[in-house]
Design a protein around this motif. Structure first.
Motif, PDB file in Angstrom:
ATOM      1  N   GLN A  10       1.583  23.243 -65.923  1.00 25.60           N
ATOM      2  CA  GLN A  10       1.412  22.146 -67.041  1.00 25.60           C
ATOM      3  C   GLN A  10       0.371  21.464 -67.266  1.00 25.60           C
ATOM      4  O   GLN A  10      -0.820  21.576 -66.267  1.00 25.60           O
ATOM      5  N   MET A  11       0.065  21.173 -68.295  1.00 23.53           N
ATOM      6  CA  MET A  11      -1.082  20.314 -68.512  1.00 23.53           C
ATOM      7  C   MET A  11      -1.316  19.131 -67.770  1.00 23.53           C
ATOM      8  O   MET A  11      -0.395  18.665 -67.305  1.00 23.53           O
ATOM      9  N   THR A  12      -2.704  18.880 -67.296  1.00 22.14           N
ATOM     10  CA  THR A  12      -2.921  17.772 -66.433  1.00 22.14           C
ATOM     11  C   THR A  12      -2.921  16.766 -67.153  1.00 22.14           C
ATOM     12  O   THR A  12      -2.983  16.567 -68.306  1.00 22.14           O
ATOM     13  N   ARG A  13      -2.675  15.621 -66.409  1.00 26.34           N
ATOM     14  CA  ARG A  13      -2.895  14.128 -66.869  1.00 26.34           C
ATOM     15  C   ARG A  13      -4.154  13.839 -67.567  1.00 26.34           C
ATOM     16  O   ARG A  13      -4.399  13.407 -68.732  1.00 26.34           O
ATOM     17  N   ALA A  14      -5.356  14.342 -66.956  1.00 22.64           N
ATOM     18  CA  ALA A  14      -6.756  14.117 -67.754  1.00 22.64           C
ATOM     19  C   ALA A  14      -6.675  15.234 -68.900  1.00 22.64           C
ATOM     20  O   ALA A  14      -7.498  14.434 -70.139  1.00 22.64           O
ATOM     21  N   GLN A  15      -6.218  16.392 -69.005  1.00 21.39           N
ATOM     22  CA  GLN A  15      -6.108  17.053 -70.122  1.00 21.39           C
ATOM     23  C   GLN A  15      -5.441  16.371 -71.084  1.00 21.39           C
ATOM     24  O   GLN A  15      -5.877  16.559 -72.561  1.00 21.39           O
ATOM     25  N   GLY A  16      -4.149  15.723 -70.930  1.00 21.46           N
ATOM     26  CA  GLY A  16      -3.206  15.226 -71.900  1.00 21.46           C
ATOM     27  C   GLY A  16      -4.063  14.089 -72.483  1.00 21.46           C
ATOM     28  O   GLY A  16      -3.923  13.852 -73.665  1.00 21.46           O
ATOM     29  N   LEU A  17      -4.876  13.309 -71.742  1.00 17.42           N
ATOM     30  CA  LEU A  17      -5.786  12.071 -72.081  1.00 17.42           C
ATOM     31  C   LEU A  17      -6.834  12.246 -73.082  1.00 17.42           C
ATOM     32  O   LEU A  17      -7.076  11.932 -74.199  1.00 17.42           O
ATOM     33  N   LYS A  18      -7.495  13.743 -72.690  1.00 12.46           N
ATOM     34  CA  LYS A  18      -8.606  14.006 -73.570  1.00 12.46           C
ATOM     35  C   LYS A  18      -8.110  14.644 -74.976  1.00 12.46           C
ATOM     36  O   LYS A  18      -8.684  14.349 -75.922  1.00 12.46           O
ATOM     37  N   LEU A  19      -7.012  15.349 -74.832  1.00 18.05           N
ATOM     38  CA  LEU A  19      -6.432  16.075 -76.031  1.00 18.05           C
ATOM     39  C   LEU A  19      -5.982  15.156 -76.981  1.00 18.05           C
ATOM     40  O   LEU A  19      -6.141  15.097 -77.980  1.00 18.05           O
ATOM     41  N   LYS A  20      -5.173  14.047 -76.470  1.00 16.45           N
ATOM     42  CA  LYS A  20      -4.930  12.875 -77.353  1.00 16.45           C
ATOM     43  C   LYS A  20      -6.055  12.222 -78.095  1.00 16.45           C
ATOM     44  O   LYS A  20      -5.798  12.140 -79.223  1.00 16.45           O
ATOM     45  N   ARG A  21      -7.129  11.886 -77.234  1.00 14.87           N
ATOM     46  CA  ARG A  21      -8.290  11.218 -77.796  1.00 14.87           C
ATOM     47  C   ARG A  21      -8.882  12.188 -78.953  1.00 14.87           C
ATOM     48  O   ARG A  21      -9.419  11.724 -79.819  1.00 14.87           O
ATOM     49  N   LEU A  22      -9.047  13.483 -78.455  1.00 11.61           N
ATOM     50  CA  LEU A  22      -9.753  14.257 -79.386  1.00 11.61           C
ATOM     51  C   LEU A  22      -8.933  14.658 -80.684  1.00 11.61           C
ATOM     52  O   LEU A  22      -9.672  14.682 -81.768  1.00 11.61           O
ATOM     53  N   SER A  23      -7.693  14.599 -80.624  1.00 16.24           N
ATOM     54  CA  SER A  23      -6.786  14.915 -81.729  1.00 16.24           C
ATOM     55  C   SER A  23      -6.902  13.693 -82.578  1.00 16.24           C
ATOM     56  O   SER A  23      -6.770  14.079 -83.831  1.00 16.24           O
ATOM     57  N   GLU A  24      -6.908  12.638 -82.136  1.00 15.54           N
ATOM     58  CA  GLU A  24      -6.815  11.434 -83.185  1.00 15.54           C
ATOM     59  C   GLU A  24      -8.431  11.576 -83.626  1.00 15.54           C
ATOM     60  O   GLU A  24      -8.668  11.070 -84.705  1.00 15.54           O
ATOM     61  N   GLU A  25      -9.268  11.676 -82.947  1.00 14.53           N
ATOM     62  CA  GLU A  25     -10.615  11.672 -83.432  1.00 14.53           C
ATOM     63  C   GLU A  25     -10.953  12.705 -84.613  1.00 14.53           C
ATOM     64  O   GLU A  25     -11.668  12.530 -85.585  1.00 14.53           O
ATOM     65  N   ALA A  26     -10.097  13.890 -84.336  1.00 13.74           N
ATOM     66  CA  ALA A  26     -10.509  15.023 -85.444  1.00 13.74           C
ATOM     67  C   ALA A  26      -9.434  14.745 -86.575  1.00 13.74           C
ATOM     68  O   ALA A  26      -9.333  15.592 -87.399  1.00 13.74           O
ATOM     69  N   TYR A  27      -8.534  13.803 -86.504  1.00 18.38           N
ATOM     70  CA  TYR A  27      -7.447  13.175 -87.462  1.00 18.38           C
ATOM     71  C   TYR A  27      -6.441  14.466 -87.184  1.00 18.38           C
ATOM     72  O   TYR A  27      -6.090  14.952 -88.733  1.00 18.38           O
ATOM     73  N   GLN A  28      -6.134  15.028 -86.391  1.00 19.53           N
ATOM     74  CA  GLN A  28      -5.091  16.069 -86.195  1.00 19.53           C
ATOM     75  C   GLN A  28      -4.162  15.817 -85.091  1.00 19.53           C
ATOM     76  O   GLN A  28      -4.083  16.391 -84.082  1.00 19.53           O
ATOM     77  N   PRO A  29      -3.462  14.823 -85.247  1.00 17.00           N
ATOM     78  CA  PRO A  29      -2.582  14.402 -84.331  1.00 17.00           C
ATOM     79  C   PRO A  29      -1.385  15.327 -83.919  1.00 17.00           C
ATOM     80  O   PRO A  29      -1.014  15.308 -82.829  1.00 17.00           O
ATOM     81  N   ALA A  30      -1.077  16.336 -84.627  1.00 17.50           N
ATOM     82  CA  ALA A  30      -0.258  17.455 -84.332  1.00 17.50           C
ATOM     83  C   ALA A  30      -0.727  18.295 -83.207  1.00 17.50           C
ATOM     84  O   ALA A  30       0.022  19.113 -82.708  1.00 17.50           O
ATOM     85  N   GLN A  31      -1.937  18.277 -82.978  1.00 18.36           N
ATOM     86  CA  GLN A  31      -2.579  18.886 -81.972  1.00 18.36           C
ATOM     87  C   GLN A  31      -2.303  18.601 -80.562  1.00 18.36           C
ATOM     88  O   GLN A  31      -2.098  19.543 -79.544  1.00 18.36           O
ATOM     89  N   TYR A  32      -1.894  17.272 -80.357  1.00 16.32           N
ATOM     90  CA  TYR A  32      -1.388  16.924 -79.144  1.00 16.32           C
ATOM     91  C   TYR A  32       0.308  17.105 -79.005  1.00 16.32           C
ATOM     92  O   TYR A  32       0.949  16.745 -79.956  1.00 16.32           O
ATOM     93  N   ALA A  33       0.482  17.453 -78.015  1.00 20.24           N
ATOM     94  CA  ALA A  33       2.150  17.839 -77.507  1.00 20.24           C
ATOM     95  C   ALA A  33       2.051  17.394 -76.106  1.00 20.24           C
ATOM     96  O   ALA A  33       1.233  17.926 -75.247  1.00 20.24           O
ATOM     97  N   ARG A  34       3.198  16.769 -75.661  1.00 20.49           N
ATOM     98  CA  ARG A  34       3.374  16.564 -74.127  1.00 20.49           C
ATOM     99  C   ARG A  34       3.722  17.706 -73.228  1.00 20.49           C
ATOM    100  O   ARG A  34       3.432  17.587 -71.971  1.00 20.49           O
TER     101      ARG A  34
END
Length: 64
Positions: A16-40
């Motif tokens: 499973q994705m780590t908590r750190a990965q989840g936080l980083k992925l969420k931040r990057l997906s928002e920064e790149a205007y691609q919120p669909a790239q984040y999934a829990r």
């Protein structure tokens, strides 16, 4: 037989994705205007690949 069940659970958790990965992925997906790239429910590997792709995309966009 129980040990096999416990082993399977540990393997599943390790995948499973780590908590750190989840936080980083969420931040990057928002920064790149691609919120669909984040999934829990992403695996560790899927999250790592998406993070790498988003970082490359953001770096490319910032180079202009």
């Amino acid at each position: 037989m129980q040990l096999q069940g416990k082993y399977d659970a540990k393997v599943l958790l390790a995948e499973q994705m780590t908590r750190a990965q989840g936080l980083k992925l969420k931040r990057l997906s928002e920064e790149a205007y691609q919120p669909a790239q984040y999934a829990r429910d992403l695996s560790f590997t899927e999250a790592a690949q998406r993070i790498q792709a988003l970082e490359a995309e953001i770096e490319l966009a910032n180079s202009f």
